[in-house]
Scaffold this active site. Structure first.
Site, PDB file in Angstrom:
ATOM      1  N   HIS A 235      10.347   1.642   0.347  1.00  0.00           N
ATOM      2  CA  HIS A 235       9.179   2.205  -0.346  1.00  0.00           C
ATOM      3  C   HIS A 235       8.740   3.466   0.390  1.00  0.00           C
ATOM      4  O   HIS A 235       8.480   3.438   1.590  1.00  0.00           O
ATOM      5  CB  HIS A 235       8.065   1.155  -0.352  1.00  0.00           C
TER       6      HIS A 235
ATOM      7  N   ASP B  86       5.981   6.365   0.609  1.00  0.00           N
ATOM      8  CA  ASP B  86       4.617   6.722   0.228  1.00  0.00           C
ATOM      9  C   ASP B  86       4.392   8.221   0.407  1.00  0.00           C
ATOM     10  O   ASP B  86       4.327   8.720   1.526  1.00  0.00           O
ATOM     11  CB  ASP B  86       3.612   5.951   1.093  1.00  0.00           C
TER      12      ASP B  86
ATOM     13  N   MET C 140       1.958  11.324   0.040  1.00  0.00           N
ATOM     14  CA  MET C 140       0.521  11.602  -0.053  1.00  0.00           C
ATOM     15  C   MET C 140       0.283  13.098   0.121  1.00  0.00           C
ATOM     16  O   MET C 140       0.912  13.733   0.967  1.00  0.00           O
ATOM     17  CB  MET C 140      -0.231  10.845   1.036  1.00  0.00           C
TER      18      MET C 140
ATOM     19  N   HIS D  71       6.587   6.317  -4.254  1.00  0.00           N
ATOM     20  CA  HIS D  71       5.210   6.112  -4.726  1.00  0.00           C
ATOM     21  C   HIS D  71       4.436   7.407  -4.485  1.00  0.00           C
ATOM     22  O   HIS D  71       4.086   7.721  -3.349  1.00  0.00           O
ATOM     23  CB  HIS D  71       4.609   4.935  -3.931  1.00  0.00           C
TER      24      HIS D  71
ATOM     25  N   MET E 205      -2.017  -1.501  -7.145  1.00  0.00           N
ATOM     26  CA  MET E 205      -2.538  -1.301  -5.779  1.00  0.00           C
ATOM     27  C   MET E 205      -3.569  -2.389  -5.495  1.00  0.00           C
ATOM     28  O   MET E 205      -4.489  -2.598  -6.279  1.00  0.00           O
ATOM     29  CB  MET E 205      -3.221   0.063  -5.642  1.00  0.00           C
TER      30      MET E 205
ATOM     31  N   ASP F  53       1.075  -3.599  -3.991  1.00  0.00           N
ATOM     32  CA  ASP F  53       1.120  -2.718  -2.825  1.00  0.00           C
ATOM     33  C   ASP F  53      -0.232  -2.696  -2.117  1.00  0.00           C
ATOM     34  O   ASP F  53      -1.234  -2.277  -2.699  1.00  0.00           O
ATOM     35  CB  ASP F  53       1.490  -1.295  -3.309  1.00  0.00           C
TER      36      ASP F  53
END
Ligand code: DX5
Ligand code: ZN
Length: 217
Positions: free
Chosen positions: A34, A36, A38, A67, A138, A176
């Protein structure tokens, strides 16, 4: 593959040793990696972009589950597709024209996912369910690892299962945020297909043991 799938998030890893982190994920018998992403706007922190995913790609044969916690994710999907992402998930709260973006991701030959923060109800994405391959629920407010799971969010997993069983789509349901040994039983019981785990995975000495335990033994 035995459900639920386990998707460790490299957010909790040492960013100077990310290649090692994805190798650990493979060795532990976890299913997906996964990633992430941002942007410092949709969520306060900044992490990494497509180049990091591309550089990690040769170190792992696992599914790359990207994600995107960014505004204007439409500007990033092509690069992530080229970087070797398998699933590309964006936030419903960050996009106006979600059908178009889900379609664009699928047209690139990738699986398209939609995510909702804890305060967004399932009804906000219901019209998108026939067009999505993954719904990422989430269970914390996104931005940081190591937060506590908000139990009420698990009701959304039940709702999504119910909608799927009524033929609303053919998507995986992922959870998540705050998934660990203590919370995993309630997450499994809600009927999740994919469990993302950041700090619990990277804090665990016995990573393979943790993966087995999260899957329910
Ligand atoms: C949070 C990220 C999560 C995070 C989960 O914004 O989307 O993927 O890494 O971390 P833990 O498992 O520590 O809550
Ligand atoms: Zn995530």
């Amino acid at each position: 593959m035995k459900l639920p799938l386990i998707a460790p998030s490299v957010l909790a890893a040492d960013f100077s040793r990310l290649a090692e982190a994805v190798i650990r994920i493979d060795e532990a018998g976890a299913d997906w990696v996964h990633l992430d992403v941002m942007d410092g706007k949709f969520v306060p922190p900044l992490t990494f972009g497509p180049k990091t995913a591309a550089d990690l790609r040769p170190h792992s044969s696992a599914v790359f589950d990207v994600h995107l916690m960014v505004f204007e994710p439409e500007n990033l999907i092509e690069e992530f597709a080229r970087a070797g992402a398998d699933y590309i998930t964006f936030h419903a709260e960050a996009v106006v024209h979600s059908h178009r973006l889900l379609g664009a991701i699928r047209e690139m030959g990738k699986k398209a996912g939609i995510s909702i923060v804890p305060s967004t109800p399932v009804s906000a994405v219901e019209p998108l369910l026939p067009y999505t391959d993954l719904v990422l629920v989430m269970t914390v407010n996104p931005g940081y690892g190591g937060q506590s799971l908000i139990p009420g969010c698990l009701e959304k997993v039940r709702t999504l299962r119910e909608l799927r069983s009524r033929g609303m789509g053919n998507y995986l349901i992922s959870v998540d945020g705050g998934v660990n040994r203590a919370t995993a039983p309630s997450v499994r019981e809600a009927g999740v297909d994919v469990m993302v785990t950041g700090s619990a995975f990277f804090d665990a000495r016995d990573k393979a043991g943790l993966v087995k335990e999260l899957k329910g033994g």
